[in-house]
Design a protein around this motif. Structure first.
Motif, PDB file in Angstrom:
ATOM      1  N   THR A 103       0.836  -1.214   0.000  1.00  0.00           N
ATOM      2  CA  THR A 103       0.000   0.000   0.000  1.00  0.00           C
ATOM      3  C   THR A 103       0.861   1.251   0.000  1.00  0.00           C
ATOM      4  O   THR A 103       0.637   2.193  -0.790  1.00  0.00           O
ATOM      5  CB  THR A 103      -0.931   0.011   1.226  1.00  0.00           C
ATOM      6  N   TYR A 104       1.864   1.287   0.896  1.00  0.00           N
ATOM      7  CA  TYR A 104       2.741   2.453   0.943  1.00  0.00           C
ATOM      8  C   TYR A 104       3.603   2.529  -0.319  1.00  0.00           C
ATOM      9  O   TYR A 104       3.810   3.618  -0.874  1.00  0.00           O
ATOM     10  CB  TYR A 104       3.634   2.410   2.189  1.00  0.00           C
ATOM     11  N   ALA A 105       4.104   1.388  -0.778  1.00  0.00           N
ATOM     12  CA  ALA A 105       4.938   1.377  -1.990  1.00  0.00           C
ATOM     13  C   ALA A 105       4.177   1.932  -3.183  1.00  0.00           C
ATOM     14  O   ALA A 105       4.765   2.605  -4.049  1.00  0.00           O
ATOM     15  CB  ALA A 105       5.428  -0.041  -2.281  1.00  0.00           C
ATOM     16  N   ALA A 106       2.867   1.691  -3.237  1.00  0.00           N
ATOM     17  CA  ALA A 106       2.071   2.206  -4.351  1.00  0.00           C
ATOM     18  C   ALA A 106       1.982   3.728  -4.318  1.00  0.00           C
ATOM     19  O   ALA A 106       1.830   4.369  -5.360  1.00  0.00           O
ATOM     20  CB  ALA A 106       0.668   1.595  -4.303  1.00  0.00           C
ATOM     21  N   ARG A 107       2.075   4.326  -3.141  1.00  0.00           N
ATOM     22  CA  ARG A 107       2.001   5.785  -3.012  1.00  0.00           C
ATOM     23  C   ARG A 107       3.276   6.446  -3.550  1.00  0.00           C
ATOM     24  O   ARG A 107       3.254   7.611  -3.938  1.00  0.00           O
ATOM     25  CB  ARG A 107       1.776   6.185  -1.562  1.00  0.00           C
ATOM     26  N   CYS A 108       4.370   5.712  -3.503  1.00  0.00           N
ATOM     27  CA  CYS A 108       5.651   6.253  -4.006  1.00  0.00           C
ATOM     28  C   CYS A 108       6.262   5.240  -4.965  1.00  0.00           C
ATOM     29  O   CYS A 108       7.425   4.847  -4.818  1.00  0.00           O
ATOM     30  CB  CYS A 108       6.600   6.562  -2.853  1.00  0.00           C
ATOM     31  N   ALA A 109       5.465   4.831  -5.950  1.00  0.00           N
ATOM     32  CA  ALA A 109       5.851   3.734  -6.838  1.00  0.00           C
ATOM     33  C   ALA A 109       7.161   3.998  -7.570  1.00  0.00           C
ATOM     34  O   ALA A 109       7.972   3.088  -7.769  1.00  0.00           O
ATOM     35  CB  ALA A 109       4.727   3.469  -7.839  1.00  0.00           C
TER      36      ALA A 109
END
Length: 209
Positions: A103-109
């Motif tokens: 989820t967090y990785a998707a915010r700063c892909a």
């Protein structure tokens, strides 16, 4: 990606930057204190370059790193909510789990493709391997920090929220004596402790390597 220097502005891709870092040439294009603008939640936001070769990659074949930290605080979240007041153990904390989640990785892909796992020492004497992490109290302290960025700071990083005021933010350090109390940095840049289940902002860091 844009690197903003005091005098010079230049554009470098993260792919190019990673190649330069792996060749041990990061200091040729970066200085501690530079800001790199990388997309987060769909908008370019600043990350401070806080250290060159300051963090150790978990993968032994990677010998060089550049550590960057979000200049603006992200949303309020509790450190941990397990038990009556939460746990201050970074290794098992819900905040650590979130920062290293898909989820967090998707915010700063864009950044997540190049951030690498690094080994961090924690208050309890145990090491963790983290891709995104919070700094410890010692890492903010000018006397003990491995990060050149914080060696000349009169305060331990009063980070600016997006609406441009200093706010409280979490460290990953546990307050010794209470299993539910974790250290944070207050709006004046000093450290204090409070219950782990309280929601506060945070300034995540990661290493490119």
């Amino acid at each position: 990606m844009q690197i903003k220097k005091t005098i010079l502005t230049e554009s470098v891709t993260l792919e190019e930057l990673r190649k330069i870092i792996r060749e041990g040439r990061a200091a040729e294009v970066l200085e501690v204190g530079d800001q790199i603008y990388i997309d987060f939640d769909g908008a370019a936001v600043p990350y401070d370059v806080i250290g060159i070769d300051a963090d150790t990659a978990a993968a032994e074949e990677l010998k060089h790193t550049v550590t960057i930290q979000a200049h603006e605080l992200i949303e309020e979240r509790p450190f941990d909510t397990k038990g009556r007041y939460g746990s201050n153990d970074w290794e098992t904390s819900e905040l650590r789990e979130y920062l290293n989640s898909e989820t967090y990785a998707a915010r700063c892909a864009e950044l997540a493709k190049y951030a690498i796992p690094v080994t961090k020492m924690n208050t309890n004497g145990r090491k963790t391997v983290d891709t995104f992490f919070l700094l410890s109290v010692d890492e903010y302290d000018a006397k003990d920090t491995p990060y050149e960025y914080y060696k000349d700071k009169p305060y331990r990083a009063a980070k600016h929220a997006k609406d441009d005021y200093n706010d409280w933010h979490r460290t990953r350090s546990a307050y010794r004596g209470y299993s539910y109390s974790a250290w944070y940095v207050n709006s004046s840049g000093y450290v204090d402790s409070d219950n782990a289940d309280y929601s506060m902002r945070c300034a995540p860091a990661c290493a490119i390597g």
